[in-house]
Design an enzyme around this catalytic site. Structure first.
Site, short mmCIF file in Angstrom:
data_model
loop_
_atom_site.label_atom_id
_atom_site.label_comp_id
_atom_site.label_asym_id
_atom_site.label_seq_id
_atom_site.Cartn_x
_atom_site.Cartn_y
_atom_site.Cartn_z
N ARG A 1 0.83 -1.20 0.00
CA ARG A 1 0.00 0.00 0.00
C ARG A 1 0.87 1.25 0.00
O ARG A 1 2.00 1.24 0.47
CB ARG A 1 -0.93 0.01 1.23
CG ARG A 1 -1.97 -1.12 1.21
CD ARG A 1 -2.90 -1.00 2.41
NE ARG A 1 -3.94 -2.02 2.38
CZ ARG A 1 -3.80 -3.25 2.88
NH1 ARG A 1 -2.65 -3.59 3.46
NH2 ARG A 1 -4.79 -4.12 2.81
N SER A 2 0.29 2.35 -0.51
CA SER A 2 0.96 3.66 -0.57
C SER A 2 2.23 3.61 -1.40
O SER A 2 3.09 4.49 -1.27
CB SER A 2 1.28 4.18 0.84
OG SER A 2 0.10 4.25 1.63
N ARG A 3 2.35 2.61 -2.24
CA ARG A 3 3.52 2.45 -3.11
C ARG A 3 4.82 2.26 -2.32
O ARG A 3 5.91 2.44 -2.86
CB ARG A 3 3.66 3.63 -4.08
CG ARG A 3 2.57 3.65 -5.18
CD ARG A 3 2.55 2.31 -5.90
NE ARG A 3 1.72 2.28 -7.08
CZ ARG A 3 0.50 1.75 -7.13
NH1 ARG A 3 -0.07 1.27 -6.05
NH2 ARG A 3 -0.16 1.71 -8.26
N LEU A 4 4.72 1.88 -1.05
CA LEU A 4 5.91 1.55 -0.28
C LEU A 4 6.17 0.05 -0.42
O LEU A 4 6.03 -0.74 0.53
CB LEU A 4 5.73 1.93 1.20
CG LEU A 4 5.71 3.44 1.47
CD1 LEU A 4 5.45 3.72 2.95
CD2 LEU A 4 7.03 4.07 1.04
#
Length: 216
Positions: A188-191
Site C-alpha cells: 500500500r501507498s507504493r511503499l
C-alpha cells in the site's frame, strides 16, 4: 489505472535466506496455483550493438529450466536475441505476476547450455513445435503469412515418416547465471517491498550471498 496492493505477509530478508532459487520456484508455483497463464513467462532484456551505440532490446520468453545455477530458455541462435547474446553475453530477466502483486528480476552472464541438455528438452517438445523451429528463420523478414505457412508445409513433408526430428544446428538453450536477484512485492501507498540478493562469487555461492532491503 492503479492497483492497490497488500493483504499478504510482508516479504522479509529472511525469505531468500536459503537461496534465491527456492523462493523463485515457490512464487512460480503460487502463480500456477492462482491460474495465471504461462506463470513461467519472463521478459528477457539484451543489448544490441549498433553504429549509434548500444541499444536495449526485450521480449517475452518462457523459462524452461530453473536451478541454483540459473534460469534456462531456448531459442534460435541466429535470432535477434541470439546474435545479441553472442555479442554481449549478459542479460536481465523479469518474471511478473500482477495478479499476485509480485515480481522477480535477475541479471547476469548468459551461456549456451550443453548440447545434451538441449536434446533432452527438444525431445520433450510437441512435434508441431519442432517443425515450427525448422520452418522459421527467426527474426528474419518474411513476405507474407502464406510464405511462412508454405515453409511449415515444406518441413512437414521433409520429415514425414521421421519418428525423431533432429535438433536444428542453430537452435538450443541458454542459461542466465544471475549475479543479482531482486524480489518485489507490492504494498500500500507504493511503499513496496524490495529484497535484493547479490551473488558475488556466482549463483552457487548462496552462503556468501548479500541480502539487502531496498527502498521503493
Amino acid at each position: 489505472m492503479r492497483a492497490e496492493y497488500g493483504g499478504d505477509p510482508d516479504l522479509s530478508e529472511d525469505w531468500p535466506a536459503d537461496g534465491w532459487e527456492p523462493l523463485l520456484r515457490n512464487w512460480i508455483e503460487m502463480a500456477t496455483s492462482a491460474g495465471i497463464t504461462e506463470p513461467n513467462a519472463m521478459v528477457l532484456a539484451t543489448v544490441e550493438l549498433t553504429d549509434d551505440g548500444p541499444r536495449p532490446a526485450s521480449r517475452t520468453v518462457l523459462c524452461k529450466g530453473l536451478s541454483s545455477e540459473g534460469v534456462t530458455f531456448y531459442t534460435n541462435y541466429d535470432s535477434a536475441k541470439g546474435l545479441q547474446l553472442h555479442a554481449v553475453p549478459y542479460a536481465a530477466a523479469t518474471f511478473a505476476w500482477p495478479k499476485l502483486g509480485r515480481q522477480v528480476s535477475l541479471r547476469g552472464r548468459v551461456e549456451q547450455v550443453a548440447s545434451e541438455i538441449t536434446t533432452v528438452y527438444w525431445r520433450s517438445r510437441p512435434r508441431n513445435s519442432q517443425l515450427g523451429a525448422w520452418a522459421s528463420r527467426q527474426s528474419q523478414p518474411v513476405a507474407s503469412r502464406a510464405d511462412l505457412d508454405r515453409a511449415l508445409t515444406d518441413v512437414t513433408t521433409r520429415f514425414e515418416g521421421v519418428d525423431q526430428i533432429p535438433v536444428p544446428a542453430n537452435w538450443g538453450g541458454y542459461i542466465l547465471r544471475p549475479e543479482q536477484v531482486e524480489f518485489w512485492q507490492g504494498r500500500r501507498s507504493r511503499l513496496h517491498n524490495r529484497v535484493r540478493v547479490t551473488l558475488p562469487d556466482g549463483p552457487s555461492a548462496t552462503a556468501s550471498a548479500r541480502i539487502e532491503r531496498l527502498q521503493p
